[in-house]
Design a protein around this motif. Structure first.
Motif, short mmCIF file in Angstrom:
data_model
loop_
_atom_site.label_atom_id
_atom_site.label_comp_id
_atom_site.label_asym_id
_atom_site.label_seq_id
_atom_site.Cartn_x
_atom_site.Cartn_y
_atom_site.Cartn_z
N LYS A 155 6.87 9.03 -5.15
CA LYS A 155 5.53 9.63 -5.16
C LYS A 155 5.59 11.13 -5.42
O LYS A 155 4.80 11.68 -6.20
CB LYS A 155 4.82 9.34 -3.84
N ASP A 177 0.83 4.05 1.38
CA ASP A 177 1.08 4.77 2.62
C ASP A 177 1.33 3.85 3.80
O ASP A 177 1.22 4.26 4.96
CB ASP A 177 -0.12 5.70 2.94
N TYR A 194 -1.56 4.82 -7.14
CA TYR A 194 -2.69 3.96 -6.80
C TYR A 194 -2.53 3.55 -5.34
O TYR A 194 -1.47 3.05 -4.94
CB TYR A 194 -2.69 2.73 -7.72
N PRO A 195 -3.54 3.76 -4.49
CA PRO A 195 -3.37 3.58 -3.04
C PRO A 195 -2.88 2.21 -2.61
O PRO A 195 -2.20 2.10 -1.59
CB PRO A 195 -4.77 3.86 -2.50
N ASP A 196 -3.20 1.16 -3.34
CA ASP A 196 -2.84 -0.20 -2.92
C ASP A 196 -1.53 -0.71 -3.50
O ASP A 196 -1.11 -1.82 -3.17
CB ASP A 196 -3.96 -1.16 -3.29
N HIS A 199 0.84 -1.20 0.00
CA HIS A 199 0.00 0.00 0.00
C HIS A 199 0.88 1.25 0.00
O HIS A 199 1.91 1.30 0.67
CB HIS A 199 -0.93 0.00 1.20
#
Length: 230
Positions: free
Chosen positions: A193, A177, A204-206, A175
């Motif tokens: 990022k 974050d 993409y968050p995942d 992920h």
């Protein structure tokens, strides 16, 4: 000029009648552009529709196209060639990323970029997942030529900077974050990022490695093979 105009008109006519996919790619309700004529028509209408070969467009770019090898979650080659393409505006933005990174001795390594829709279908039918694999009912931003999977490398050594996971690791640590990581790893991930976001990409968050170009919605889904694009 007259001959060029006639050719353009002919391609437009062909594209009108031959604009969409067919066969197995329609079973999830989508009809991506699968015809070379239709793709060429789009490019005539707007040059931004052109898929650009990244290794010839971006200096010192490194390719490690996982789906052209056995080193991927499918366990088989999904592409016959190790190639990476993006739509022209996305390719220009990625080139700007590379130029900035080069100033500090870093660069980009590409795992995947444009992906034919049929490959997205194969991924879903293998994984039966829509978190780490795109839904075949919607298609992937990769299918639009507006998503890229990548990491950072040291240009001098050619080695990858340490990141949270390997590419395509379907785990929580992937992920974008995820917090419970060594400080140096988080620093590398955040640098990637930061520079990608600066030039119009969104993570993409995942998946820390996956970035979508901001204007992806304006581009059609494609099911054009790499062989056709040569």
């Amino acid at each position: 000029m007259k001959n060029i105009s006639i050719l353009a008109l002919w391609l437009l006519i062909i594209g009108y009648f031959d604009s969409y996919g067919q066969g197995e790619t329609t079973k999830y309700g989508l009809d991506p552009i699968a015809s070379l004529n239709a793709y060429q028509t789009l490019c005539l209408q707007d040059s931004n529709n052109r898929l650009v070969a990244l290794d010839t467009f971006i200096p010192d770019l490194k390719l490690d196209i996982k789906y052209a090898s056995l080193d991927n979650f499918m366990g088989r080659k999904m592409y016959n060639r190790a190639a990476a393409y993006l739509r022209l505006p996305a390719a220009k933005a990625l080139r700007a990323v590379q130029m900035e990174l080069m100033e500090c001795g870093l660069g980009l390594q590409i795992f995947d970029a444009y992906r034919p829709y049929a490959v997205t279908v194969a991924f879903y039918e293998k994984a039966q997942d829509t978190v780490f694999v795109a839904s075949p009912w919607k298609g992937s931003r990769h299918n639009r030529g507006c998503a890229v999977d990548l990491t950072l490398i040291d240009l001098h050594s050619g080695k990858e900077l340490e990141m949270p996971t390997a590419f395509d690791a379907f785990v929580a640590e992937a992920h974008a974050d995820y917090p419970h990581l060594p400080e140096a790893v988080i620093k590398n991930r955040e640098l990637l990022k930061k520079v990608m976001t600066k030039y119009g990409f969104e993570v993409y968050p995942d998946e820390w490695w996956h970035f979508d170009f901001k204007d992806w919605k304006r581009f059609e889904l494609l099911n054009i093979s790499f062989e056709v694009l040569e």
